[in-house]
Design a protein around this motif. Structure first.
Motif, PDB file in Angstrom:
ATOM      1  N   UNK A  38      -1.074   4.340  -6.883  1.00  0.00           N
ATOM      2  CA  UNK A  38      -2.097   4.092  -6.083  1.00  0.00           C
ATOM      3  C   UNK A  38      -1.859   3.258  -5.059  1.00  0.00           C
ATOM      4  N   UNK A  39      -2.259   3.672  -3.745  1.00  0.00           N
ATOM      5  CA  UNK A  39      -2.171   2.746  -2.532  1.00  0.00           C
ATOM      6  C   UNK A  39      -3.467   2.221  -2.164  1.00  0.00           C
ATOM      7  N   UNK A  40      -3.503   0.987  -1.481  1.00  0.00           N
ATOM      8  CA  UNK A  40      -4.945   0.481  -1.187  1.00  0.00           C
ATOM      9  C   UNK A  40      -4.499  -0.322   0.201  1.00  0.00           C
ATOM     10  N   UNK A  41      -5.470  -0.361   0.906  1.00  0.00           N
ATOM     11  CA  UNK A  41      -5.575  -1.105   2.169  1.00  0.00           C
ATOM     12  C   UNK A  41      -7.174  -0.778   2.716  1.00  0.00           C
ATOM     13  N   UNK A  42      -7.142  -1.379   3.908  1.00  0.00           N
ATOM     14  CA  UNK A  42      -8.533  -1.101   4.591  1.00  0.00           C
ATOM     15  C   UNK A  42      -8.540  -0.245   5.533  1.00  0.00           C
ATOM     16  N   UNK A  43      -9.593   0.719   5.825  1.00  0.00           N
ATOM     17  CA  UNK A  43      -9.806   1.658   6.711  1.00  0.00           C
ATOM     18  C   UNK A  43     -11.113   1.839   7.072  1.00  0.00           C
ATOM     19  N   UNK A  44     -11.229   2.237   8.278  1.00  0.00           N
ATOM     20  CA  UNK A  44     -12.681   2.706   8.827  1.00  0.00           C
ATOM     21  C   UNK A  44     -12.806   4.222   8.585  1.00  0.00           C
TER      22      UNK A  44
ATOM     23  N   UNK B 164      -0.675  12.772  -9.210  1.00  0.00           N
ATOM     24  CA  UNK B 164      -1.638  12.174  -7.796  1.00  0.00           C
ATOM     25  C   UNK B 164      -0.949  11.063  -7.531  1.00  0.00           C
ATOM     26  N   UNK B 165      -0.552  10.907  -6.066  1.00  0.00           N
ATOM     27  CA  UNK B 165      -0.458   9.530  -5.701  1.00  0.00           C
ATOM     28  C   UNK B 165      -1.691   9.382  -4.808  1.00  0.00           C
ATOM     29  N   UNK B 166      -2.668   8.392  -5.325  1.00  0.00           N
ATOM     30  CA  UNK B 166      -3.741   8.297  -4.716  1.00  0.00           C
ATOM     31  C   UNK B 166      -3.950   7.282  -3.569  1.00  0.00           C
ATOM     32  N   UNK B 167      -3.903   7.827  -2.326  1.00  0.00           N
ATOM     33  CA  UNK B 167      -4.305   6.466  -1.185  1.00  0.00           C
ATOM     34  C   UNK B 167      -5.742   6.444  -1.237  1.00  0.00           C
ATOM     35  N   UNK B 168      -6.100   5.446  -1.665  1.00  0.00           N
ATOM     36  CA  UNK B 168      -7.697   5.317  -1.557  1.00  0.00           C
ATOM     37  C   UNK B 168      -8.225   5.282  -0.260  1.00  0.00           C
ATOM     38  N   UNK B 169      -7.588   4.745   0.894  1.00  0.00           N
ATOM     39  CA  UNK B 169      -8.115   4.657   2.057  1.00  0.00           C
ATOM     40  C   UNK B 169      -8.352   6.373   2.744  1.00  0.00           C
ATOM     41  N   UNK B 170      -7.429   7.266   2.192  1.00  0.00           N
ATOM     42  CA  UNK B 170      -7.504   8.606   2.730  1.00  0.00           C
ATOM     43  C   UNK B 170      -8.990   8.977   2.170  1.00  0.00           C
ATOM     44  N   UNK B 171      -9.342   8.577   1.325  1.00  0.00           N
ATOM     45  CA  UNK B 171     -10.878   9.217   0.794  1.00  0.00           C
ATOM     46  C   UNK B 171     -11.927   8.914   2.148  1.00  0.00           C
ATOM     47  N   UNK B 172     -11.739   7.655   2.799  1.00  0.00           N
ATOM     48  CA  UNK B 172     -12.613   7.339   3.636  1.00  0.00           C
ATOM     49  C   UNK B 172     -12.070   8.175   5.208  1.00  0.00           C
ATOM     50  N   UNK B 173     -10.921   8.524   5.307  1.00  0.00           N
ATOM     51  CA  UNK B 173     -10.544   9.312   6.627  1.00  0.00           C
ATOM     52  C   UNK B 173     -11.283  10.710   6.386  1.00  0.00           C
TER      53      UNK B 173
ATOM     54  N   UNK C 222       1.183  -0.270 -11.016  1.00  0.00           N
ATOM     55  CA  UNK C 222       1.167  -1.024  -9.680  1.00  0.00           C
ATOM     56  C   UNK C 222       0.214  -0.510  -8.566  1.00  0.00           C
ATOM     57  N   UNK C 223      -0.568  -1.379  -8.043  1.00  0.00           N
ATOM     58  CA  UNK C 223      -1.224  -0.846  -6.913  1.00  0.00           C
ATOM     59  C   UNK C 223      -0.639  -1.297  -5.544  1.00  0.00           C
ATOM     60  N   UNK C 224      -0.315  -0.473  -4.862  1.00  0.00           N
ATOM     61  CA  UNK C 224       0.543  -0.722  -3.634  1.00  0.00           C
ATOM     62  C   UNK C 224      -0.138  -1.086  -2.471  1.00  0.00           C
ATOM     63  N   UNK C 225      -0.131  -2.217  -1.978  1.00  0.00           N
ATOM     64  CA  UNK C 225      -0.551  -2.499  -0.635  1.00  0.00           C
ATOM     65  C   UNK C 225       0.286  -1.773   0.531  1.00  0.00           C
TER      66      UNK C 225
END
Length: 288
Positions: A209-215, A180-189, A246-249
């Motif tokens: 893992x990818x990380x960023x901010x999202x609404x 799994x490539x987990x983009x944490x922001x997609x969970x909020x989307x 690595x946790x990727x921004x």
């Protein structure tokens, strides 16, 4: 444990690759998430292997790890963003995507990358979803087998709007060896799960893992502090599962100000811990 961070070169698309790597290193990151693209290690350029070897040597000298990303918009077709995909109706077009992913795996092996990340694609109107799923599994099986030969970790990223959109979609795939490539922001989307809960639930299957901010409900990658993401909660969850990759921004929309966003993002990640310095009032309110 100490978490390790990388910055995605798609967030420095206005910079030469070497300049982007230098800025990422200078800011204090542990690695680079390298999005293969026409100006950042073009995988179809005549001298791609020589360039990959050069970049590998540069990363090794700078003691930077890497993850290979494959989400370039117009790399395969200058007139159709992200096409062809693993769910394109034309078999020869799907083969082009598979060929690209194999080339990405070759480059990942040369760079000793932690993982190669990719997504499913969006079925065009009129395509039977069940048939598209069959094409997807066929393509994934070939790509995963190739990655195993090369000693590279293949990771599928659920992407809002694509055939594999949610973590449940990913879990339903029957492709052995796929991570799994987990983009944490997609969970909020998608609203499917709390991102930190997703980290715990899929701990044994996460490859990158990818990380960023999202609404919530909006698929727009935002700088930290501008969305609804509980970043400290995600970092705590990653520490709890002893995640050591690595946790990727990922801030592709901020490439016009990469010079500022590269250092600012890492500074935020290092200072936003719950046991760290107090957050500004607006961020503290958002997290409650």
């Amino acid at each position: 444990m100490t978490l390790r961070f990388a910055y995605n070169t798609n967030g420095a698309a206005n910079h030469r690759l070497d300049d982007a790597i230098d800025m990422i290193k200078g800011a204090g990151y542990d690695g680079v998430a390298l999005t293969l693209d026409i100006h950042h290690l073009d995988p179809f350029a005549e001298g791609w292997a020589t360039e990959a070897g050069r970049v590998a040597s540069r990363l090794e000298k700078l003691e930077l790890g890497s993850v290979i990303e494959t989400g370039a918009r117009f790399l395969l077709d200058p007139r159709a963003k992200h096409e062809p995909t693993l769910v394109t109706a034309d078999a020869s077009a799907r083969a082009r995507r598979v060929g690209f992913l194999k080339r990405a795996i070759d480059i990942g092996a040369m760079l000793h990358s932690e993982a190669v990340s990719f997504w499913a694609g969006v079925p065009r109107p009129g395509v039977d979803p069940a048939e598209a799923r069959g094409w997807l599994v066929e393509g994934l099986t070939e790509v995963v087998a190739y990655a195993a030969e090369k000693g590279v970790v293949p990771c599928l990223e659920p992407e809002p709007g694509m055939l594999i959109e949610t973590l449940d979609d990913f879990a339903a795939l029957e492709v052995g060896g796929l991570r799994l490539a987990l983009d944490t922001g997609h969970c909020l989307v998608t609203g499917e799960r709390d991102p930190a809960a997703a980290v715990h639930e899929f701990a044994g299957r996460i490859g990158t893992v990818a990380i960023e901010d999202m609404k919530r409900g909006e698929h727009i990658h935002l700088p930290f502090g501008e969305g609804d993401m509980d970043v400290p909660g995600i970092l705590e969850a990653l520490e709890a599962i002893r995640y050591d990759k690595l946790i990727c921004v990922e801030l592709s929309r901020e490439s016009h100000r990469a010079d500022a966003m590269i250092p600012a993002s890492l500074e935020y990640l290092r200072s936003c811990r719950r046991d760290g310095p107090p957050l500004p009032d607006d961020q503290e309110t958002r997290r409650q």
